[in-house]
Design an enzyme around this catalytic site. Structure first.
Site, short mmCIF file in Angstrom:
data_model
loop_
_atom_site.label_atom_id
_atom_site.label_comp_id
_atom_site.label_asym_id
_atom_site.label_seq_id
_atom_site.Cartn_x
_atom_site.Cartn_y
_atom_site.Cartn_z
N TYR A 88 2.39 -6.14 19.20
CA TYR A 88 2.04 -5.48 17.94
C TYR A 88 0.74 -4.68 18.10
O TYR A 88 0.65 -3.51 17.69
CB TYR A 88 1.90 -6.51 16.83
CG TYR A 88 1.42 -5.91 15.52
CD1 TYR A 88 2.30 -5.21 14.70
CD2 TYR A 88 0.10 -6.06 15.11
CE1 TYR A 88 1.87 -4.65 13.50
CE2 TYR A 88 -0.34 -5.52 13.91
CZ TYR A 88 0.55 -4.82 13.12
OH TYR A 88 0.10 -4.26 11.93
N SER A 128 -4.03 0.07 12.72
CA SER A 128 -4.59 -1.23 12.37
C SER A 128 -5.78 -1.50 13.29
O SER A 128 -5.85 -0.97 14.41
CB SER A 128 -3.54 -2.34 12.57
OG SER A 128 -4.15 -3.62 12.56
N ILE A 182 0.81 -1.21 0.00
CA ILE A 182 0.00 0.00 0.00
C ILE A 182 0.85 1.26 0.00
O ILE A 182 0.42 2.29 -0.50
CB ILE A 182 -0.99 0.02 1.18
CG1 ILE A 182 -0.25 0.00 2.53
CG2 ILE A 182 -1.96 -1.14 1.09
CD1 ILE A 182 -1.17 0.20 3.71
#
Length: 297
Positions: free
Chosen positions: A181, A149, A22
């Site tokens: 994460y 995210s 992306i």
């Protein structure tokens, strides 16, 4: 849409391969629109390959590459100094870098001794944004776009661990590293939340986003056996890079988003977040800790 005639600057970093994904699609799209695009990447080889690709696919020569390692505060400062000396404008800063749960390793550390995912996914972006903020203000209206995210929904910030170990967690199992994460992605959202407050009264706005599950990222971060098992399903459940870049481009370019500064987007739509992702006290505490780590106070 933000003034298409202006010289835009895109900060893009894709540690897993900056000539794919992306980040590259975003750069190509902006270059096609007439933006001046600055690609920032840790790997000189991959950055130069991305430069060739972006120029070819966009048909624009107004694209440059500058080396940047977000895992090194010295590198971030050197990049910012070079950028400010050589580039007259900064209209859009897109913080697109990310160490994944598998690529970072369970106990990786940055050059400054920070937990790898905390250092690269949050601190590097925090310092870079700080160092470029005056230029953004001078060139307003301008925007900061932080790629987070949906994993942030599972994140938490353990400030005791941060203070003691300069890391979001110390576990080495797959689930423990996945948790770190997610924690780092929550840092992105809280950083954006607090940054919006500090930018009130300026012509700079900021946004965080979930780009979607990208099948190129899946391939990079899973074993070859798992890739083969999942391949029949990825076309149905995972976005391709062009689809995955749309929310980043939306936050960078869509007209009229200024009242939504500090908010979180997914599928080109503003989304509500859990209380922990808009916790004023936690966002302020993370900001102050980040300032200390970066030597800004």
């Amino acid at each position: 849409m933000i003034q298409t005639q202006s010289l835009w600057k895109l900060h893009e970093l894709n540690l897993g391969g900056s000539n794919t994904g992306i980040g590259k699609v975003t750069a190509v799209d902006l270059a096609r629109r007439g933006a001046r695009v600055v690609l920032a990447c840790r790997s000189k080889e991959r950055g130069e390959a991305a430069l060739v690709d972006v120029k070819r696919e966009s048909g624009s020569d107004n694209v440059v590459f500058m080396q940047l390692d977000l895992g090194s505060l010295t590198s971030v400062r050197t990049f910012a100094e070079t950028f400010l000396k050589t580039e007259a404008r900064l209209d859009i800063l897109i913080n697109n870098a990310g160490q994944s749960q598998t690529s970072a390793g369970p106990t990786g550390r940055t050059a400054d001794g920070l937990g790898m995912m905390f250092g690269v996914n949050h601190i590097g972006h925090f310092l870079l944004t700080h160092l470029l903020l005056e230029r953004l203000k001078r060139c307003g209206p301008s925007r900061v776009v932080n790629v987070s995210s949906t994993a942030h929904n599972f994140g938490k910030i353990d400030f005791d661990c941060l203070n003691t170990h300069k890391a979001l967690g110390l576990g080495t199992s797959f689930m423990e590293v996945l948790q770190v994460y997610s924690d780092s992605k929550l840092c992105n959202v809280l950083f954006t939340h607090e940054l919006a407050k500090k930018l009130q009264g300026t012509d700079v706005t900021c946004y965080s986003l979930h780009p979607g599950a990208i099948n190129t990222e899946l391939a990079r971060n899973t074993s070859s056996v798992l890739q083969m098992c999942l391949k029949p399903f990825t076309a149905f459940f995972f976005k391709n890079p062009v689809q995955g870049a749309q929310t980043t481009l939306h936050c960078a370019l869509q007209e009229g988003l200024e009242p939504l500064s500090g908010r979180y987007f997914s599928n080109c739509t503003v989304r509500n977040v859990y209380a922990k992702a808009k916790d004023d006290a936690a966002a302020k505490k993370l900001w102050e800790f980040s300032e200390r780590v970066c030597g800004l106070v």
